[in-house]
Design a protein around this motif. Structure first.
Motif, PDB file in Angstrom:
ATOM      1  N   MET A   1       0.841  -1.203   0.000  1.00 50.73           N
ATOM      2  CA  MET A   1       0.000   0.000   0.000  1.00 50.73           C
ATOM      3  C   MET A   1       0.876   1.252   0.000  1.00 50.73           C
ATOM      4  O   MET A   1       1.811   1.360   0.758  1.00 50.73           O
ATOM      5  CB  MET A   1      -0.895   0.006   1.246  1.00 50.73           C
ATOM      6  N   VAL A   3       0.808   5.149   0.747  1.00 51.60           N
ATOM      7  CA  VAL A   3      -0.098   6.136   1.351  1.00 51.60           C
ATOM      8  C   VAL A   3      -0.055   7.454   0.589  1.00 51.60           C
ATOM      9  O   VAL A   3       0.924   7.794  -0.053  1.00 51.60           O
ATOM     10  CB  VAL A   3       0.258   6.435   2.819  1.00 51.60           C
ATOM     11  N   LYS A   7       2.822  16.173   1.891  1.00 58.09           N
ATOM     12  CA  LYS A   7       2.051  17.416   1.947  1.00 58.09           C
ATOM     13  C   LYS A   7       2.989  18.609   1.812  1.00 58.09           C
ATOM     14  O   LYS A   7       2.587  19.742   1.894  1.00 58.09           O
ATOM     15  CB  LYS A   7       1.312  17.512   3.275  1.00 58.09           C
TER      16      LYS A   7
ATOM     17  N   ASN B 217       6.956  11.645  11.890  1.00 57.91           N
ATOM     18  CA  ASN B 217       6.402  12.475  12.952  1.00 57.91           C
ATOM     19  C   ASN B 217       5.037  11.910  13.373  1.00 57.91           C
ATOM     20  O   ASN B 217       4.485  11.025  12.721  1.00 57.91           O
ATOM     21  CB  ASN B 217       6.351  13.949  12.561  1.00 57.91           C
ATOM     22  N   GLN B 219       1.889  12.760  13.461  1.00 57.97           N
ATOM     23  CA  GLN B 219       0.702  12.763  12.597  1.00 57.97           C
ATOM     24  C   GLN B 219       0.820  11.709  11.489  1.00 57.97           C
ATOM     25  O   GLN B 219      -0.091  10.907  11.277  1.00 57.97           O
ATOM     26  CB  GLN B 219       0.583  14.162  11.996  1.00 57.97           C
ATOM     27  N   VAL B 220       1.958  11.716  10.815  1.00 55.58           N
ATOM     28  CA  VAL B 220       2.151  10.762   9.719  1.00 55.58           C
ATOM     29  C   VAL B 220       2.193   9.335  10.258  1.00 55.58           C
ATOM     30  O   VAL B 220       1.641   8.412   9.657  1.00 55.58           O
ATOM     31  CB  VAL B 220       3.445  11.104   8.946  1.00 55.58           C
ATOM     32  N   GLU B 223      -1.149   7.963  10.721  1.00 57.34           N
ATOM     33  CA  GLU B 223      -1.793   7.643   9.447  1.00 57.34           C
ATOM     34  C   GLU B 223      -1.261   6.333   8.882  1.00 57.34           C
ATOM     35  O   GLU B 223      -1.975   5.585   8.238  1.00 57.34           O
ATOM     36  CB  GLU B 223      -1.517   8.752   8.423  1.00 57.34           C
ATOM     37  N   LEU B 224       0.031   6.091   9.105  1.00 57.15           N
ATOM     38  CA  LEU B 224       0.670   4.945   8.484  1.00 57.15           C
ATOM     39  C   LEU B 224       0.327   3.623   9.152  1.00 57.15           C
ATOM     40  O   LEU B 224       0.216   2.607   8.486  1.00 57.15           O
ATOM     41  CB  LEU B 224       2.188   5.132   8.460  1.00 57.15           C
TER      42      LEU B 224
END
Lengths: 400, 380
Positions: A1, A3, A7, B217, B219-220, B223-224
């Motif tokens: 996968m 992601v 950003k 970090n 936040q990432v 998500e991961l």
């Protein structure tokens, strides 16, 4: 996968970083001092300029290029106590010839991350221990299977690069030689200079051929030397000086090992590093927004090459700017006002003293006889190294 | 903002690897780590950190040779001439500085390519004061330190033999531990006293391998994956590289641990840490490091060791992976193997050697002749 990320970098750093002191030894071939002693002298000067004591230093970053020069394994550990690193968190970083600007980049993140408030950055090089010449250490920088059997040396591959650069833009050697004339003359005002001289374009063109088109006076000398820089958090900077110089942007980039597969006319790795640093410093038009520049100039054509990589000139335009005097110390865009590596000397990593430290001194108006006459706010320092492969860039500003 | 480990990959660990080059083992480890993190290195990684020393590699500027096999071409990439945990420290700071959201750390050992290991180490000695010691092998310096340390603490030789027995036994449950074995205290004590009082079985043999970590970090990381392993603290410290001024009591480890514990908010390491992987490239080093990390009081390690306190099933398991005595001396990748074991344990992916732990610590030393070390605290 895979992601959906990327950003763009946010730069949510913990704190800003200021430079409040710098120091450097004289640059010479075969100085009597050991690398530890050279480091000590540079550190002592930087501490004095900043008004600090070694006990005020939280962490130490060391930069030194290959161990093969000194014949010392784990050279960082060897230099440790001379550089003031004993009984402290001490880190040696390394990107070959790009280390002179990379070590302060590492110093930057030691402070910006909030882990240190006062970070000492020391760079040292002692090339003269290498017998019969530092080139013998460069025998071991090549791929052992594909490159080494050809017995290349550095002058030889830079001759390839210089010729390619001249060919693509139809540049004459006379125009390149002007860089050597300018930098060696600028170095007359530098107290640490090794090869300061008043020379002419003819002198360069008539000097001994090394590997054509490279001639003796196109090249910087091997040197011994050290330099040091003190990087601090804002609340420390306020206590020490009214005019700190701030790190506005940092960038670095490493290209593929296969230098034979690159078109050598343009240093993409420098352009990538500059892109990163400019983005961080909010610089969109470097030619207009940079007031003074110290690109890496171990060869005269390299200054031009790097100006183009840094976006200070369009591709092929740097020799024209040089001929028109734009890059002179009193020009519109002073380039290498220190005298650079061509004039002051080239102790690989220790060139931090004529790159980042010089820009710091210029922006702090402490450069003495070398001070550029125009008003300066923003400056850029850059180094380069490995197999024509790495670019390291730091943007400084005297406005926060 | 916290920093987490979101992917790990490794290749090895083997006594030698004649079939693969160092580039290939780096590639293997990197691909596995990217797969584990679910990222594309060309697109997602902002910065790469590699750890290597030129003389171990046989190159003059080794960092030239790292980008291609890591997917790091034309990216912010550099080398730390130190252990993997020093590399982790840099990646941690790069993320904390906002220079990167995702950073990769790599270290490897191709020790089997080194023909004259002892001679290479000697090149790290001060060329004037120490290098002219003639033909003496550098292991004699470790022997001197062991000798000093034993007499200072009053530890018996059985203690160090116990360390070897424990770690080589732990390694039996680790498929990547080429030097694991069933040995007894008598076996260790009767092995050749090659560098008296250091015996052959107390010295970790060399091995090959590569380790790659993906850091992100907060936040990432969230998500991961659902189970990022947090880096709660990181510390590194150098005493000196001179044998005449170093403490011989691993003060580098004590100071590095203090720094890491402070960052992690740990005040009682012996209570708050449930798992430790420490440098044991000489058996006595494990004991020094246990004390320096505050996992036991000075002078008390012998009693605890003999009671099984540091066993896999004990109160505070140390070197469950088998340590360097089983896995081997991985040069600058040593700290990588330590951190890898802690991460796998905290994730519950350690297979037959799984222990129950929430907080683990990894510690490395930069080997002879240095007094430099680094410590990282990880938690679930």
């Amino acid at each position: 996968m895979i992601v959906e990320k990327v950003k763009g970098l946010k730069y949510h750093k913990k704190q800003d970083v200021a430079i409040v002191g710098a120091g450097m030894t004289i640059f010479r071939r075969r100085l009597n001092e050991t690398g530890k002693e050279l480091s000590y002298y540079a550190v002592k000067q930087a501490l004095e300029e900043a008004g600090l004591d070694i006990s005020d230093i939280d962490m130490v970053v060391m930069g030194s290029a290959p161990d093969a020069f000194d014949g010392v394994h784990m050279k960082g550990e060897y230099l440790l106590d001379g550089a003031g690193g004993s009984n402290k968190p001490y880190m040696r970083v390394f990107v070959g010839g790009g280390t002179g600007v990379f070590a302060p980049i590492a110093g930057y993140w030691h402070v910006a991350s909030g882990l240190a408030d006062v970070c000492l950055v020391v760079t040292e090089e002692k090339m003269s221990s290498s017998h019969p010449h530092p080139q013998s250490a460069f025998k071991y920088i090549w791929d052992p299977i594909l490159d080494r059997p050809l017995k290349p040396n550095l002058i030889w591959i830079f001759a390839l690069e210089m010729r390619r650069y001249m060919h693509v833009h139809n540049i004459k050697h006379e125009d390149i030689a002007l860089v050597s004339v300018k930098n060696k003359a600028n170095a007359l005002d530098h107290p640490a200079a090794q090869l300061a001289a008043k020379i002419t374009v003819e002198d360069v063109l008539n000097s001994e051929p090394m590997a054509l088109p490279v001639r003796r006076l196109d090249v910087s000398p091997p040197s011994d030397g050290a330099s040091a820089l003190i990087m601090v958090a804002p609340h420390i900077a306020r206590q020490l000086t009214d005019e700190p110089v701030w790190v506005a942007g940092v960038g670095w980039s490493l290209d593929t090992t296969w230098w034979t597969n690159r078109d050598l006319y343009f240093p993409r790795y420098v352009a990538e590093a500059a892109k990163m640093a400019y983005k961080m410093a909010h610089i969109t038009d470097p030619r207009k927004e940079i007031d003074v520049a110290e690109p890496y100039d171990p060869f005269d054509y390299k200054e031009l090459h790097h100006m183009e990589g840094l976006g200070l000139a369009k591709k092929g335009e740097a020799p024209i700017l040089t001929r028109e005097g734009v890059t002179a110390r009193d020009g519109d865009l002073p380039v290498c006002p220190s005298g650079g590596l061509l004039g002051v000397g080239n102790p690989i990593a220790a060139t931090m003293g004529v790159k980042v430290a010089e820009i710091y001194w210029q922006l702090a108006y402490r450069a003495g006889k070398r001070q550029v006459p125009k008003e300066v706010t923003t400056g850029v320092a850059q180094a380069w190294g490995d197999l024509m492969q790495v670019g390291t860039v730091m943007v400084l500003s005297n406005k926060r | 903002m916290r920093v987490a480990v979101v992917g790990v990959g490794y290749s090895g660990f083997n006594a030698n690897t004649p079939d693969l080059s160092w580039k290939e083992i780096m590639y293997e480890a990197a691909v596995r780590a990217y797969e584990d993190a679910g990222i594309n290195p060309r697109k997602d990684v902002d910065s790469f950190v590699t750890c290597a020393e030129d003389f171990w590699e046989g190159f003059a500027i080794f960092d030239e040779f790292v980008p291609d096999q890591l997917g790091a071409v034309l990216k912010p990439t550099f080398t730390v001439t130190a252990d993997f945990l020093h590399g982790i420290a840099n990646a941690y700071m790069i993320i904390k500085s906002g220079l990167a959201e995702i950073a990769v750390v790599e270290a490897h050992s191709k020790a089997s390519d080194i023909v004259t290991f002892g001679e290479v180490i000697k090149f790290a000695f001060d060329p004037i004061w120490l290098r002219p010691i003639g033909k003496a092998h550098p292991y004699y310096f470790a022997a001197l330190e062991k000798s000093y340390y034993m007499s200072r603490r009053g530890y018996s030789d059985e203690l160090f033999a116990e360390v070897v027995v424990k770690n080589k036994k732990h390694g039996r449950l680790n498929k990547d531990a080429p030097y694991s074995a069933n040995v007894s205290v008598e076996d260790v004590l009767s092995s050749e006293a090659a560098f008296y009082p250091l015996r052959k079985l107390e010295i970790a043999e060399r091995s090959d391998g590569a380790i790659v970590f993906v850091l992100a970090n907060e936040q990432v990381a969230k998500e991961l994956r659902d189970d990022p392993i947090w880096i709660n603290g990181i510390g590194w410290w150098s005493e000196t590289s001179n044998y005449d001024t170093m403490s011989f009591e691993a003060a580098y480890a004590k100071k590095a641990a203090e720094m890491a514990y402070k960052m992690a908010g740990i005040t009682k390491p012996d209570k708050e840490i449930q798992l430790a992987e420490v440098d044991d490239r000489f058996a006595y080093k494990e004991v020094q490091h246990i004390e320096a990390l505050g996992l036991a009081k000075k002078g008390e390690v012998e009693e605890l060791m003999k009671s099984g306190y540091f066993d896999r099933k004990g109160e505070l398991p140390v070197n469950v992976s088998g340590g360097n005595l089983s896995v081997g001396n991985l040069l600058e990748a040593t700290g990588g193997q330590k951190a890898l074991e802690v991460v796998l344990q905290l994730r519950g992916e350690a297979g037959r050697r799984q222990v129950d732990a929430e907080v683990g610590v990894a510690m490395s030393w930069r080997y002879i002749p240095t007094a430099t070390g680094a410590v990282a605290v990880f938690s679930r």
